[in-house]
Write a protein that holds these residues in place. Sequence first.
Motif, short mmCIF file in Angstrom:
data_model
loop_
_atom_site.label_atom_id
_atom_site.label_comp_id
_atom_site.label_asym_id
_atom_site.label_seq_id
_atom_site.Cartn_x
_atom_site.Cartn_y
_atom_site.Cartn_z
N TRP A 49 20.25 45.06 40.30
CA TRP A 49 21.59 44.47 40.27
C TRP A 49 21.87 43.66 41.52
O TRP A 49 21.12 42.69 41.76
CB TRP A 49 22.67 45.45 39.83
CG TRP A 49 23.01 46.64 40.69
CD1 TRP A 49 24.15 46.81 41.41
CD2 TRP A 49 22.25 47.86 40.84
NE1 TRP A 49 24.13 48.05 42.02
CE2 TRP A 49 23.00 48.70 41.69
CE3 TRP A 49 21.02 48.30 40.39
CZ2 TRP A 49 22.56 49.97 42.09
CZ3 TRP A 49 20.58 49.57 40.78
CH2 TRP A 49 21.34 50.38 41.61
N ASP A 50 22.87 43.94 42.34
CA ASP A 50 23.25 43.04 43.44
C ASP A 50 22.01 42.52 44.17
O ASP A 50 21.18 43.31 44.65
CB ASP A 50 24.10 43.78 44.48
CG ASP A 50 25.44 44.21 43.96
OD1 ASP A 50 25.61 44.30 42.73
OD2 ASP A 50 26.33 44.48 44.78
N LEU A 73 19.58 45.70 45.00
CA LEU A 73 19.82 47.11 44.74
C LEU A 73 19.03 47.45 43.48
O LEU A 73 19.07 46.70 42.49
CB LEU A 73 21.31 47.38 44.52
CG LEU A 73 22.23 47.04 45.68
CD1 LEU A 73 23.65 47.52 45.39
CD2 LEU A 73 21.73 47.62 46.99
N HIS A 85 24.51 53.44 40.74
CA HIS A 85 25.13 53.30 42.07
C HIS A 85 24.88 54.53 42.95
O HIS A 85 24.90 54.43 44.17
CB HIS A 85 26.64 53.07 41.95
CG HIS A 85 26.99 51.94 41.05
ND1 HIS A 85 26.94 50.63 41.46
CD2 HIS A 85 27.37 51.91 39.75
CE1 HIS A 85 27.29 49.84 40.46
NE2 HIS A 85 27.55 50.60 39.41
N TRP A 118 24.07 50.32 49.62
CA TRP A 118 24.65 49.30 48.76
C TRP A 118 24.47 47.93 49.41
O TRP A 118 23.82 47.77 50.42
CB TRP A 118 26.13 49.62 48.51
CG TRP A 118 26.35 50.78 47.56
CD1 TRP A 118 25.39 51.45 46.85
CD2 TRP A 118 27.60 51.39 47.24
NE1 TRP A 118 25.99 52.44 46.11
CE2 TRP A 118 27.33 52.42 46.32
CE3 TRP A 118 28.91 51.16 47.64
CZ2 TRP A 118 28.34 53.23 45.79
CZ3 TRP A 118 29.92 51.95 47.12
CH2 TRP A 118 29.64 52.98 46.20
N ALA A 119 25.16 46.94 48.82
CA ALA A 119 24.81 45.54 49.09
C ALA A 119 24.99 45.09 50.53
O ALA A 119 25.71 45.70 51.32
CB ALA A 119 25.61 44.63 48.18
N ARG A 198 32.47 47.40 52.84
CA ARG A 198 31.06 47.23 52.48
C ARG A 198 30.67 45.76 52.33
O ARG A 198 31.46 44.86 52.54
CB ARG A 198 30.78 47.97 51.18
CG ARG A 198 31.59 47.54 49.99
CD ARG A 198 31.16 48.36 48.76
NE ARG A 198 31.80 47.97 47.55
CZ ARG A 198 32.69 48.69 46.85
NH1 ARG A 198 33.07 49.86 47.31
NH2 ARG A 198 33.19 48.24 45.72
N ASP A 199 29.42 45.57 51.94
CA ASP A 199 28.85 44.27 51.57
C ASP A 199 28.86 43.26 52.72
O ASP A 199 29.41 42.16 52.61
CB ASP A 199 29.59 43.69 50.35
CG ASP A 199 29.52 44.59 49.12
OD1 ASP A 199 28.80 45.61 49.17
OD2 ASP A 199 30.19 44.28 48.11
N GLU A 216 33.62 43.17 52.56
CA GLU A 216 34.70 43.57 51.65
C GLU A 216 35.44 44.75 52.26
O GLU A 216 34.81 45.69 52.73
CB GLU A 216 34.10 44.00 50.30
CG GLU A 216 35.14 44.63 49.38
CD GLU A 216 34.58 45.22 48.08
OE1 GLU A 216 33.35 45.27 47.91
OE2 GLU A 216 35.40 45.65 47.26
N GLU A 271 34.76 41.71 46.20
CA GLU A 271 33.41 42.18 46.49
C GLU A 271 32.47 41.07 46.95
O GLU A 271 32.60 39.92 46.56
CB GLU A 271 32.82 42.84 45.24
CG GLU A 271 33.75 43.91 44.68
CD GLU A 271 32.99 45.01 43.98
OE1 GLU A 271 32.71 46.00 44.66
OE2 GLU A 271 32.69 44.86 42.79
N TYR A 336 27.47 40.19 36.48
CA TYR A 336 28.33 40.54 37.60
C TYR A 336 27.58 40.30 38.91
O TYR A 336 26.39 40.03 38.92
CB TYR A 336 28.80 42.01 37.52
CG TYR A 336 29.94 42.27 38.50
CD1 TYR A 336 31.17 41.65 38.33
CD2 TYR A 336 29.75 43.06 39.63
CE1 TYR A 336 32.19 41.83 39.24
CE2 TYR A 336 30.77 43.25 40.54
CZ TYR A 336 32.00 42.63 40.34
OH TYR A 336 33.01 42.79 41.25
N SER A 337 28.34 40.43 39.99
CA SER A 337 27.80 40.30 41.34
C SER A 337 27.19 38.93 41.57
O SER A 337 26.04 38.80 42.01
CB SER A 337 26.78 41.42 41.61
OG SER A 337 26.81 41.74 42.97
#
Length: 426
Positions: A49-50, A73, A85, A118-119, A198-199, A216, A271, A336-337
Amino acid sequence: MHETPESDGGRSRSRWTRAQAASIERRHGNVAPPAGAPAADPFPELHVWDTWLLRDRHGDIADVGGYRLAFSLTAPADLLPGKRHDVAEIRCFYSPDGREWRDAGPVFDGGALGQRQWAGSALYDDGEVYLYYTAAGDETADEMTYTQRIAVAHGGTVRADEGGIELSGPWTHETLLTPDGEWYETEAQSRGMTYTFRDPWFFEDPATGETHLLFEANAPAPEREGDDPATAHRREFNGCVGVAVSESGDPLSWELRPLLLDAVEVNQELERPHVVVADGRYYLFVCSHVHTFAPGVTGPDGLYGFVADALDGEYRPLNGSGLVATNPPEAPFQAYSWMAFAHDEEVLVQSFLNYHDFAGDSLDAIADLPEAEQRERFGGTLAPTLRLAVDGDRTRLRGTLDAWRIPTPDEPLPPADDSELPDGDA
Ligand code: FRU
């Protein structure tokens, strides 16, 4: 009264307002075509994903011995998609041509901060790799927690030869930033949905040479005296784009600064904030979800954007409402992302294929489907890359490229074909 931007340190704060967000709608030029099931999945054993690219200080995609590197991720594909997640792990993929990708494996060997990662973003500077990431969860706790802090790994090595890329430790992991409680809400202050911090996204401002880390977060928006219950509740939706600065340019030392943009009373999650500079303007992009909009404002899962003449703002929402790209109504959770990057005169937008075959209006409903269906409807690989024209305060999708297609800036692209783009609701 609630729409008046508050001020921070003398600078007026940019805000995504309820009035602006009220004009969000799908229309020709912001709806991606239906993607369907992945045409080909280069890593069927993984949920992916991301995703973000290794770049140099100036934001250009790094070339490491003839390869470009992507970080994603990932989780084992046998896991139920909704559970990914909780076990997210950052992997490196690399490609000699931006079409064929190979797996260089998980980047960390056990020493990463957080219960899961996470991202983030990845910087290649002076031959060194800096991997910024979100340390999610408290690694000293027995149960799963949602604490988030911004971390970096550095000191590892990247080697490239005809055989491919090898990324190896040992990495030194450091926490770089935690919320201060004044500009950025702490977990304890949070009144609403899960807080965010995050991110991290590395960005050097070409106008000033100043080095930034965007992220974020949530802006503290406590209940005020005299707030009626509805207003108090709306203020729980307090997403923002935060920023830290490294005065010396050192990729390891950061100080928090006042936020760049907030969405108090509009949306809880802005995000993966990131900036693309085009024609001297700063295009600030964020991703957001249908379920994180405040009561009274609606918008789909999408890529939202804002434009300003300087990194500090003041930001205006792109296309009046902020909506830049979303999914077709028959597959509202298809992708998404989104992550935008400059390519020649246009902007390309990479994302992952989420629930490409689900027409419901809430992601929660997916968990009620039989497990086999949850898996079948989930992509877990990159989605077709979108092509976006940006012109002042307006953007327009121009067509798509194959999934996993990440051309280098000097690579010519075929003429764009926008005939596949749906019309939208309007
Ligand atoms: C966006 C996101 C990021 C976070 C990651 C966790 O897709 O919510 O903000 O880093 O997913 O999986």
